[in-house]
Design a protein around this motif. Sequence first.
Motif, PDB file in Angstrom:
ATOM      1  N   PRO A  48      29.751  32.992  34.898  1.00 36.12           N
ATOM      2  CA  PRO A  48      29.051  33.950  35.885  1.00 36.12           C
ATOM      3  C   PRO A  48      29.708  35.084  37.261  1.00 36.12           C
ATOM      4  N   HIS A  49      30.833  34.034  37.961  1.00 37.96           N
ATOM      5  CA  HIS A  49      32.104  35.146  38.544  1.00 37.96           C
ATOM      6  C   HIS A  49      32.354  36.027  37.264  1.00 37.96           C
ATOM      7  N   LEU A  50      32.916  35.896  36.808  1.00 38.35           N
ATOM      8  CA  LEU A  50      33.118  37.308  36.151  1.00 38.35           C
ATOM      9  C   LEU A  50      31.852  38.587  35.418  1.00 38.35           C
ATOM     10  N   ARG A  51      31.056  37.610  35.116  1.00 45.31           N
ATOM     11  CA  ARG A  51      30.513  38.649  35.056  1.00 45.31           C
ATOM     12  C   ARG A  51      30.039  40.223  35.654  1.00 45.31           C
ATOM     13  N   ASP A  52      29.857  41.341  34.487  1.00 44.44           N
ATOM     14  CA  ASP A  52      29.228  42.106  34.917  1.00 44.44           C
ATOM     15  C   ASP A  52      30.807  42.901  36.323  1.00 44.44           C
ATOM     16  N   ASN A 113      43.337  34.305  24.551  1.00 38.64           N
ATOM     17  CA  ASN A 113      44.640  33.686  23.607  1.00 38.64           C
ATOM     18  C   ASN A 113      45.912  35.638  24.237  1.00 38.64           C
ATOM     19  N   LEU A 114      46.200  36.066  24.663  1.00 39.22           N
ATOM     20  CA  LEU A 114      46.973  37.264  24.949  1.00 39.22           C
ATOM     21  C   LEU A 114      47.807  36.848  25.846  1.00 39.22           C
ATOM     22  N   ALA A 115      47.818  35.306  26.532  1.00 42.94           N
ATOM     23  CA  ALA A 115      48.382  35.060  27.380  1.00 42.94           C
ATOM     24  C   ALA A 115      47.348  35.237  28.914  1.00 42.94           C
ATOM     25  N   ALA A 116      46.549  36.049  29.480  1.00 40.38           N
ATOM     26  CA  ALA A 116      45.810  36.411  30.457  1.00 40.38           C
ATOM     27  C   ALA A 116      45.441  34.953  31.245  1.00 40.38           C
ATOM     28  N   LEU A 117      46.934  34.775  31.834  1.00 38.25           N
ATOM     29  CA  LEU A 117      46.319  33.391  33.304  1.00 38.25           C
ATOM     30  C   LEU A 117      45.962  33.908  34.042  1.00 38.25           C
ATOM     31  N   GLU A 118      46.345  34.653  34.895  1.00 37.99           N
ATOM     32  CA  GLU A 118      45.656  35.080  35.961  1.00 37.99           C
ATOM     33  C   GLU A 118      44.093  35.745  35.820  1.00 37.99           C
ATOM     34  N   LEU A 119      42.555  36.066  36.416  1.00 43.54           N
ATOM     35  CA  LEU A 119      42.166  36.771  36.122  1.00 43.54           C
ATOM     36  C   LEU A 119      41.563  37.082  37.571  1.00 43.54           C
ATOM     37  N   HIS A 120      41.732  38.696  37.780  1.00 40.16           N
ATOM     38  CA  HIS A 120      41.237  39.297  39.047  1.00 40.16           C
ATOM     39  C   HIS A 120      40.682  39.583  38.803  1.00 40.16           C
ATOM     40  N   VAL A 121      39.290  40.485  39.689  1.00 43.03           N
ATOM     41  CA  VAL A 121      38.439  40.919  39.212  1.00 43.03           C
ATOM     42  C   VAL A 121      37.270  41.644  41.144  1.00 43.03           C
ATOM     43  N   PRO A 122      37.022  42.500  41.043  1.00 41.17           N
ATOM     44  CA  PRO A 122      36.609  43.572  42.800  1.00 41.17           C
ATOM     45  C   PRO A 122      35.381  42.231  43.304  1.00 41.17           C
ATOM     46  N   GLN A 123      35.117  42.907  44.178  1.00 38.44           N
ATOM     47  CA  GLN A 123      33.813  42.551  45.108  1.00 38.44           C
ATOM     48  C   GLN A 123      32.707  43.310  44.642  1.00 38.44           C
ATOM     49  N   TRP A 124      32.398  43.869  43.418  1.00 40.88           N
ATOM     50  CA  TRP A 124      31.494  44.514  43.383  1.00 40.88           C
ATOM     51  C   TRP A 124      31.111  44.614  41.505  1.00 40.88           C
ATOM     52  N   ARG A 125      29.859  44.813  41.429  1.00 37.09           N
ATOM     53  CA  ARG A 125      29.428  44.648  39.538  1.00 37.09           C
ATOM     54  C   ARG A 125      29.104  45.926  39.389  1.00 37.09           C
ATOM     55  N   ILE A 126      29.210  45.900  38.275  1.00 36.79           N
ATOM     56  CA  ILE A 126      28.673  47.423  37.535  1.00 36.79           C
ATOM     57  C   ILE A 126      28.198  47.529  37.803  1.00 36.79           C
ATOM     58  N   GLY A 127      27.589  49.158  38.290  1.00 37.85           N
ATOM     59  CA  GLY A 127      26.005  49.317  38.812  1.00 37.85           C
ATOM     60  C   GLY A 127      25.059  49.198  39.382  1.00 37.85           C
ATOM     61  N   ARG A 128      26.165  48.723  40.163  1.00 37.02           N
ATOM     62  CA  ARG A 128      25.534  47.762  41.750  1.00 37.02           C
ATOM     63  C   ARG A 128      25.910  47.840  43.045  1.00 37.02           C
ATOM     64  N   ARG A 129      25.634  47.531  44.041  1.00 37.35           N
ATOM     65  CA  ARG A 129      26.779  47.609  45.254  1.00 37.35           C
ATOM     66  C   ARG A 129      27.087  46.586  45.044  1.00 37.35           C
ATOM     67  N   THR A 130      28.155  46.325  46.298  1.00 37.28           N
ATOM     68  CA  THR A 130      28.965  45.213  46.751  1.00 37.28           C
ATOM     69  C   THR A 130      28.124  44.294  46.444  1.00 37.28           C
ATOM     70  N   LYS A 183      23.472  40.413  51.221  1.00 35.52           N
ATOM     71  CA  LYS A 183      22.358  41.203  50.277  1.00 35.52           C
ATOM     72  C   LYS A 183      22.300  42.466  50.914  1.00 35.52           C
ATOM     73  N   ASP A 184      21.185  43.094  50.420  1.00 34.86           N
ATOM     74  CA  ASP A 184      21.165  44.424  50.582  1.00 34.86           C
ATOM     75  C   ASP A 184      20.976  44.680  52.256  1.00 34.86           C
TER      76      ASP A 184
END
Length: 288
Positions: A48-52, A113-130, A183-184
């Motif tokens: 849920p923290h990675l989605r979108d 499986n590609l040895a992606a140990l660390e996953l980093h994401v921004p503070q916005w979701r695709i197509g939405r506001r921050t 929130k908005d």
Amino acid sequence: MSDAQNKVQVTIEGRKLSLSNLDKPLYPHFTKGEVIDYYTRIAPVLLPHLRDRVATRLRFPEGVDGLRFFEKNAPRGTPEWVRTETVQTPGGRNESVEFVVIDDLATLVWCANLAALELHVPQWRIGRRTDLMVFDLDPGEPATFSACCEVGLLLRDVLAEDGLDAYPKNSGKKGLHLYVPVKDRQVDDTSAYAKRAAERLAKEHPKYVVSRMDKSLRGGKVFVDWSQNNPAKTTVAPYSLRAAPEPRVSTPLTWEEVEKGEPLPFTAEDVLVRVAEMGDLLAPLVQG
């Protein structure tokens, strides 16, 4: 062992994956198979923290002591079922990047499986506001994690004055992160707001807080990094592994734990037990 013997074919949610070198140590005492197992078991609270959110992966093909590199683009050979989104890189040179979006378990396992140990994401979701604001509290030696906790409590109170709730997690290394669901219309410009909050703390507590990025100013103080709210920046995701001598995890905390101010270097196994007992302490970030 031949390449064929060194691969395992699995089906996850209807997707066929070929997993390789599962016995290969990616940490001194933690194999790629154990990395995949961790990400599979933590997926219900991690996804849920990675989605979108477009994902930048920090990969370690030879393990944490070897070559490492950040990967934004979907690599050659990305399966057609992996979701990708072409996004113009904010604040850059008018370039577009075809990012991977980790929306499901199969994609998460493929990344592991590609040895992606660390996953980093921004503070916005695709197509939405921050929808998030984040503060990265980083101690400059000889300041410690305990000092980050003290500053985190001060920052929590500053945010509360504006009706904002903050949720802590450790960075998985030496610092503390504070997340604020937005929130908005609650905060028009999260980057500008975060900068003002950091500068206020530095002005009110100059002996142990700094808001400027100059490393020469950080000795013995806690740097309140507000710049993570720039649309081009990312922060390590909750429940992501970190590169360290052992498989530590960026772990959500309770405010009671922050008040104690004790270092909390949770490993992958610790976090699995913790989530089974406490659930996702950052669930409010992904609700609604």
